[in-house]
Each structure stands twice: as C-alpha cells, then as structure tokens.
Motif scaffolding. Structure first.
Motif, PDB file in Angstrom:
ATOM      1  N   LYS A  52      21.166   7.598  60.097  1.00  0.00           N
ATOM      2  CA  LYS A  52      22.481   8.144  59.774  1.00  0.00           C
ATOM      3  C   LYS A  52      22.583   9.606  60.189  1.00  0.00           C
TER       4      LYS A  52
ATOM      5  N   GLY B 242      22.878   9.767  63.941  1.00  0.00           N
ATOM      6  CA  GLY B 242      24.218   9.404  64.374  1.00  0.00           C
ATOM      7  C   GLY B 242      25.186  10.571  64.245  1.00  0.00           C
TER       8      GLY B 242
ATOM      9  N   TRP C 243      24.324  13.314  66.923  1.00  0.00           N
ATOM     10  CA  TRP C 243      24.803  12.958  68.262  1.00  0.00           C
ATOM     11  C   TRP C 243      26.323  13.113  68.360  1.00  0.00           C
TER      12      TRP C 243
END
Length: 343
Positions: free
Chosen positions: A257, A260, A263
């Motif tokens: 998480k 993510g 990014w």
C-alpha cells in the motif's frame, strides 16, 4: 581442554518472546571467500519485533536465526581471504543470522570498525546508522537551514537521524511520547507528542510553509499526513509500517500500500518527491555497488561517532541467554536507544 561451541537464538514460529530458543552446536569453518566472526554485539531492532510476529514483509520461513546486524572480531578466514583480517573488529548487515556467538559472512560484506569505538557503541550505528545516513543524504539530500520532521525521533533509527541532521545544520521536529521530550531537546530537536497532540496541526504551526523532508516509519495513515506536510520541493522517505506491527493478515500488504502511494505521488507534477527506503534496495541487481555504498556510508557514520556528532544510545546490554528479556524491553516503548545482545 574446553571446546568452544556456537550458541544461537532460534525463532521457531510466531511466538511470545519466551518462545525464542537457544541452540548449541559446533563452530562452523570459514569457506572460500568467507570470514568467521566471533560476535561481540548484536541488536534488537524493529525488524525482529515484526519477525517474531511473522509480520516482516520478506522474512524467511520459520524456523530461523534472527539478527539484523552485528559487530565482532574476525576469528578465522577462509581460502582466498587475506590473513590481515584476523582479529579485526568488523560490522555487518545480515538481515537474519546475527543472534549467534559465531557467524559466517562473505569477507566482502564486512566493514572495519575504527579503533576507539567499542563493540556495543558501534552496534547501535550499523543498521540504524546506514539507514539514517542514506535516507538523509542519498534520498532527501538535506541541506543546512532546512526543516525536517522525524517520526519516532527517540527510536533506534530516529536517534541517529536527528543527530546526523543536526550536525548538518538542519532544524528537526521530532515526534515521541512525552517521556522522551527532554532528551530530544538536549539534542536540539523540537518535540511533538504523538499521543496527545494533533501532529499535522502542530507541525504546520512550527513550519507554516511545510517541511523539507519527512522520515516516516509509521506507515498507514501517517504516510498520507506526512506527504501533505511537505513544502514545495520536499521529500517524503517512508521506511516502515510500525502502525501495522500487531495486525493480522498479509505481512506484505502494508508495504504494498505504501509503495502504491509512493508511485502515485511520484507521478504528480508538484515538485515533491516520495520514496520507500529499503536498506537492501539494489543488492540483488548491483551487489558490488551495494557493498561499495555500504562501506562508504557506514564509514561516514563511524567517523561521525568518533567526532562526537553521534552519541551511542545503548539502552541495555543483555546476554543471548536473556533474549526474551531483551525483546520485551525493546518492545516496551520505554527505552531511549538500542537494546544490545552480547555473547
């Protein structure tokens, strides 16, 4: 004539600290390119606290010997290793295997410890020091006059982080419980009580234009708040998920998480940067570069210790036979510094 044996701590599964086991056996022989290190000090880090719960995102299958780093003397060298290393005090990152009286390592993975630094003193700065140095200088690239936020400023990594930052002329805001605030003030840190204060609101009071970097080991919601506290051009460095230590379910999901989010944030055209720092990053693809940086950066940390810019924070020294006590103390949240295990 007494026979020297190897003593190691085994983590058999997800157990309470009392479930850690001592195992005795023969001292191994060094193979080609290896050194046998007689451990003098190894640490209890947050990684081992997660591992004993089965929560460290890339830990090996049970059973295994924990121990993320160590300091010790080279007791034997294998074929292809120069005899000059014999008797040298060295430090090493191990991820696992450090909680043992004797440890086999590749000679290329050990870093000499300068004369004048004791084993326990140097141990506090191995994984904590390399993590702090690389996050500050290789990721955030801090500069004098900047303002940074360090979560868990009283912890193992946090204590080194704030001292390195202060020595570089950086202003530091640090989160910690109230019992640690006076110690942080002595280090030149402005403390914030994460238990009783609204941390984002308090940080905005102290840095209305935002902070130049945030170092966040908490994970979860804290990462989002940390990102929002950045000034233009600021850097978020996430390096853990302490908030999920006691959760159940997938041990990889909290890190995934965070990755993510990192990014997604990296793609935003707002001049801010975000990283997930892993001390082992790049080793699998560029081992020589990893080793070169480790030697250079840990050398910088040890020199900072010799100059007095970093004060070793040894919370307690306990023998391997009392590993359960050491683990409970490290997990108590009451200590300032690192719990160290000795043979």
């Amino acid at each position: 004539m007494s026979v020297i044996e190897r003593v190691e701590v085994v983590l058999p599964g997800a157990v309470e600290p009392e479930g850690l086991q001592l195992r005795h056996g023969p001292v191994p022989a060094a193979g080609a390119g290896q050194v046998l290190v007689a451990m003098e000090a190894t640490g209890v880090s947050f990684a081992e606290q997660q591992m004993r719960r089965g929560r460290y995102y890339d830990q090996p299958p049970f059973p295994f010997v924990p121990g993320y780093d160590l300091v010790g003397r080279v007791a034997a060298v294998g074929p292809g290793v120069g005899p000059h290393l014999l008797g040298t005090r060295v430090a090493a990152l191990t991820k696992t295997g450090g909680w043992a009286s004797h440890v086999l390592l590749d000679a290329a993975d050990v870093v000499p410890v300068p004369e004048g630094l004791g084993a326990a003193e140097a141990e506090t700065a191995v994984v904590n020091g390399i993590t702090a140095w690389q996050m500050l200088h290789r990721k955030a690239r801090i500069r004098a006059g900047q303002i940074v936020l360090v979560h868990g400023a009283n912890g193992g990594v946090g204590t080194v982080l704030v001292q390195l930052a202060r020595s570089a002329g950086v202003k530091v805001i640090g989160t910690a419980s109230a019992r640690h605030h006076e110690a942080l003030r002595r280090l030149g840190v402005t403390p914030v009580d994460y238990r009783t204060e609204d941390v984002p609101a308090r940080v905005r009071e102290l840095a209305p234009d935002g902070v130049d970097a945030v170092f966040d080991h908490v994970g979860g919601r804290s990462v989002v708040d940390s990102w929002r506290l950045l000034a233009k051009g600021g850097t978020l460095v996430s390096y853990g998920s302490a908030a999920t230590r006691d959760d159940s379910g997938s041990k990889q999901m909290p890190v995934l998480k965070i990755l993510g989010r990192v990014w997604a944030w990296q793609a935003l055209p707002n001049g801010r940067r975000a990283y997930f720092y892993n001390v082992w990053g790049g080793r699998a693809f560029a081992k020589d570069r990893f080793r070169s940086r480790l030697r250079a950066d840990l050398g910088q940390v040890f020199e900072a210790m010799r100059r007095g810019e970093i004060t070793a924070r040894v919370a307690a020294e306990l023998p391997l036979s009392r590993v359960a006590d050491a683990m409970r103390l490290a997990e108590s949240g009451t200590v300032n510094g690192k719990v160290v295990l000795v043979p």
